[in-house]
Design a protein around this motif. Structure first.
Motif, PDB file in Angstrom:
ATOM      1  N   SER A 124      12.753   4.928  -5.303  1.00  0.00           N
ATOM      2  CA  SER A 124      11.738   5.960  -5.176  1.00  0.00           C
ATOM      3  C   SER A 124      11.328   6.006  -3.712  1.00  0.00           C
ATOM      4  CB  SER A 124      10.534   5.629  -6.059  1.00  0.00           C
ATOM      5  OG  SER A 124       9.506   6.588  -5.890  1.00  0.00           O
ATOM      6  N   ILE A 125      11.412   7.178  -3.098  1.00  0.00           N
ATOM      7  CA  ILE A 125      11.150   7.274  -1.668  1.00  0.00           C
ATOM      8  C   ILE A 125      10.339   8.527  -1.340  1.00  0.00           C
ATOM      9  CG2 ILE A 125      13.311   8.476  -1.142  1.00  0.00           C
ATOM     10  CD1 ILE A 125      13.377   6.696   1.450  1.00  0.00           C
ATOM     11  N   LEU A 126       9.448   8.363  -0.363  1.00  0.00           N
ATOM     12  CA  LEU A 126       8.582   9.457   0.063  1.00  0.00           C
ATOM     13  C   LEU A 126       9.133  10.091   1.331  1.00  0.00           C
ATOM     14  CD1 LEU A 126       5.898  11.103   0.148  1.00  0.00           C
ATOM     15  CD2 LEU A 126       4.907   9.173   1.431  1.00  0.00           C
TER      16      LEU A 126
ATOM     17  N   ASN B  97      10.603  11.194  -4.537  1.00  0.00           N
ATOM     18  CA  ASN B  97      11.770  11.521  -5.352  1.00  0.00           C
ATOM     19  C   ASN B  97      12.549  10.263  -5.714  1.00  0.00           C
ATOM     20  OD1 ASN B  97      11.952  14.671  -5.187  1.00  0.00           O
ATOM     21  ND2 ASN B  97      11.548  14.000  -3.089  1.00  0.00           N
ATOM     22  N   GLN B  98      13.188  10.304  -6.880  1.00  0.00           N
ATOM     23  CA  GLN B  98      14.076   9.244  -7.321  1.00  0.00           C
ATOM     24  C   GLN B  98      15.491   9.559  -6.850  1.00  0.00           C
ATOM     25  OE1 GLN B  98      13.224   6.393  -9.053  1.00  0.00           O
ATOM     26  NE2 GLN B  98      11.092   7.009  -8.785  1.00  0.00           N
ATOM     27  N   ASN B  99      16.170   8.563  -6.297  1.00  0.00           N
ATOM     28  CA  ASN B  99      17.519   8.772  -5.772  1.00  0.00           C
ATOM     29  C   ASN B  99      18.412   7.596  -6.137  1.00  0.00           C
ATOM     30  OD1 ASN B  99      17.229  11.239  -3.758  1.00  0.00           O
ATOM     31  ND2 ASN B  99      15.436   9.934  -3.443  1.00  0.00           N
ATOM     32  N   ASP B 100      19.666   7.917  -6.440  1.00  0.00           N
ATOM     33  CA  ASP B 100      20.656   6.879  -6.716  1.00  0.00           C
ATOM     34  C   ASP B 100      21.473   6.605  -5.458  1.00  0.00           C
ATOM     35  OD1 ASP B 100      20.010   6.462  -9.385  1.00  0.00           O
ATOM     36  OD2 ASP B 100      21.297   8.103 -10.055  1.00  0.00           O
ATOM     37  N   ILE B 101      21.609   5.333  -5.128  1.00  0.00           N
ATOM     38  CA  ILE B 101      22.445   4.898  -4.014  1.00  0.00           C
ATOM     39  C   ILE B 101      23.546   4.011  -4.585  1.00  0.00           C
ATOM     40  CG2 ILE B 101      22.539   3.551  -1.885  1.00  0.00           C
ATOM     41  CD1 ILE B 101      19.596   4.268  -1.459  1.00  0.00           C
ATOM     42  N   ARG B 102      24.790   4.422  -4.402  1.00  0.00           N
ATOM     43  CA  ARG B 102      25.926   3.645  -4.902  1.00  0.00           C
ATOM     44  C   ARG B 102      26.801   3.201  -3.734  1.00  0.00           C
ATOM     45  NH1 ARG B 102      28.481   7.204  -7.563  1.00  0.00           N
ATOM     46  NH2 ARG B 102      30.625   7.303  -6.746  1.00  0.00           N
ATOM     47  N   VAL B 103      27.131   1.929  -3.740  1.00  0.00           N
ATOM     48  CA  VAL B 103      28.022   1.379  -2.726  1.00  0.00           C
ATOM     49  C   VAL B 103      29.300   0.923  -3.414  1.00  0.00           C
ATOM     50  CG1 VAL B 103      28.345  -0.349  -0.931  1.00  0.00           C
ATOM     51  CG2 VAL B 103      26.078   0.621  -1.326  1.00  0.00           C
TER      52      VAL B 103
ATOM     53  N   GLU C  11       0.811  -1.211   0.000  1.00  0.00           N
ATOM     54  CA  GLU C  11       0.000   0.000   0.000  1.00  0.00           C
ATOM     55  C   GLU C  11       0.849   1.268   0.000  1.00  0.00           C
ATOM     56  OE1 GLU C  11      -0.349  -2.502   2.213  1.00  0.00           O
ATOM     57  OE2 GLU C  11      -2.056  -3.446   1.188  1.00  0.00           O
ATOM     58  N   MET C  12       2.074   1.190   0.537  1.00  0.00           N
ATOM     59  CA  MET C  12       2.978   2.348   0.598  1.00  0.00           C
ATOM     60  C   MET C  12       4.310   1.968  -0.066  1.00  0.00           C
ATOM     61  SD  MET C  12       2.285   4.022   4.372  1.00  0.00           S
ATOM     62  CE  MET C  12       2.830   2.571   5.280  1.00  0.00           C
ATOM     63  N   PRO C  13       4.330   1.901  -1.387  1.00  0.00           N
ATOM     64  CA  PRO C  13       5.527   1.413  -2.098  1.00  0.00           C
ATOM     65  C   PRO C  13       6.731   2.345  -1.980  1.00  0.00           C
ATOM     66  CG  PRO C  13       3.927   2.288  -3.647  1.00  0.00           C
ATOM     67  CD  PRO C  13       3.238   2.247  -2.318  1.00  0.00           C
ATOM     68  N   ASN C  14       6.509   3.598  -1.539  1.00  0.00           N
ATOM     69  CA  ASN C  14       7.607   4.558  -1.412  1.00  0.00           C
ATOM     70  C   ASN C  14       8.002   4.797   0.036  1.00  0.00           C
ATOM     71  OD1 ASN C  14       7.630   5.188  -4.315  1.00  0.00           O
ATOM     72  ND2 ASN C  14       5.642   6.118  -3.888  1.00  0.00           N
ATOM     73  N   GLY C  15       7.529   3.934   0.937  1.00  0.00           N
ATOM     74  CA  GLY C  15       7.887   4.061   2.342  1.00  0.00           C
ATOM     75  C   GLY C  15       6.853   4.811   3.148  1.00  0.00           C
TER      76      GLY C  15
END
Length: 365
Positions: free
Chosen positions: A118-120, A95-101, A46-50
């Motif tokens: 994608s995170i809220l 917002n769309q965000n890139d996470i690089r490790v 129900e909350m796919p973006n957190g």
């Protein structure tokens, strides 16, 4: 002539083989088997973006690694030894965000993995008076100082006075009422621009050493910060055996550090042998809108395996305790406002005074 050509061919061949052998000897090896998981807190069907907190928990594993570097939208935010990092996104909305490790080997080789999420992040309605505090399930209040007595409780606290000669700080600590009072249900520590015995600033620092020492539990304080460029207020702990073993062997837990030059950012750290100063890989920061306004709750949830740091209920730093580290022993509290120094930085020329107000310090176990 043919023999000469043959000799030249043999020489060139041997030289080429030698170069290849050298390349093999000095070859940079990359970590193998890099695996990265990104958990968006509160994510459901129900909350796919957190859940709107903007928090992600990142965990990486690989073979042949000496450290992990974490990049958020191409900006390096942390380096850790255990491959764990918790980040809070501040941009409001989805917002769309890139996470690089990047996993780094001892020879400098790098293996990397990038995730796009994608995170809220919902608008923060906290005005500094809304607090998130109290015991974890199964805990009870075992000690507190509510600062309601009208004076500093000597059964809980002792003053540290003088120029302590640490971190190139500029203040001289006193036990004067100009620098510390308990009134209106608050502990108030005030740093002042005034000359005293060769120091350009005065302030106060108190500790519970020898009076109130704790091992594990939820350590919590509700604090209104001392503002202004050059201020360095802190709520922290040191190992109770510091007089016997010294620092950093005793260990240090910084529940809250703040520097006035960045008015919405707070820090937490731990220190121990091999993790001090420039080589500290445990420091984390959190930007909090309104941090420079009103009271906020700073806490550390500490058990035998980890220390979790939070501000107003937002988790932003988790440190894993391993065998041999000093964080399974007793610690005591310190409250102070330093001026300048290695972390506080330059003090504003127009600084006159700044006060940190503490509503309470509580321990739940």
């Amino acid at each position: 002539m043919k023999r000469v050509i043959n000799y030249i061919f043999v020489f060139v061949s041997l030289s080429f083989m030698s170069c290849n052998e050298d390349n093999e000897v000095f070859q940079v090896e990359r970590p193998s088997g890099l695996s990265v998981t990104v958990d968006v807190v509160g994510k459901t069907t129900e909350m796919p973006n957190g859940d709107g907190s903007g928090i992600v928990i990142i965990e990486a594993t690989a073979t042949g690694v000496v450290k992990y570097d974490f990049y958020i939208n191409d900006t390096k935010r942390a380096s850790t030894l255990d491959g764990k990092y918790t980040h809070t996104f501040e941009a409001i909305g989805i917002n769309q965000n890139d996470i690089r490790v990047e996993a780094v080997s001892v020879s400098g080789g790098i293996s990397e993995s990038t995730r796009n999420i994608s995170i809220l992040r919902e608008d923060d309605t906290t005005d500094g008076e809304l607090i998130i505090s109290g015991p974890l399930p199964g805990q009870v209040l075992v000690w507190s100082d509510e600062f309601d007595s009208g004076s500093l409780d000597s059964s809980n606290w002792v003053f540290e006075t003088g120029d302590l000669g640490v971190n190139n700080e500029l203040q001289r600590y006193t036990d004067r009422s100009d620098n510390l009072v308990v009134e209106d249900g608050l502990l108030k520590i005030t740093a002042k621009a005034e000359q005293l015995d060769g120091n350009a600033y005065t302030s106060a620092r108190i500790k519970t050493q020898g009076k109130r020492e704790f091992r594990f539990g939820t350590m919590e304080a509700r604090i209104k910060l001392a503002l202004g460029q050059g201020t360095w207020p802190a709520f922290w702990m040191l190992g109770a055996n510091i007089d016997e073993v010294g620092w950093p062997v005793c260990g240090e837990i910084d529940i809250m550090e703040y520097v006035g030059r960045n008015p919405i950012r707070t820090y937490s750290n731990v220190f121990f042998p091999g993790n001090t100063g420039a080589d500290n890989t445990t420091s984390r920061s959190l930007d909090v809108d309104g941090l420079d306004e009103g009271f906020h709750v700073f806490r550390a949830e500490w058990d035998t395996n980890k220390i979790v740091f939070k501000v107003d209920g937002v988790e932003y730093n988790t440190f894993t305790i391993t065998d041999g580290l000093p964080f399974r022993d007793d610690f005591f509290f310190i409250l102070n406002v330093a001026m300048g120094g290695d972390f506080g930085g330059a003090v504003s020329a127009d600084f006159t005074e700044a006060t940190m107000e503490v509503d309470y310090v509580r321990v739940y176990q």
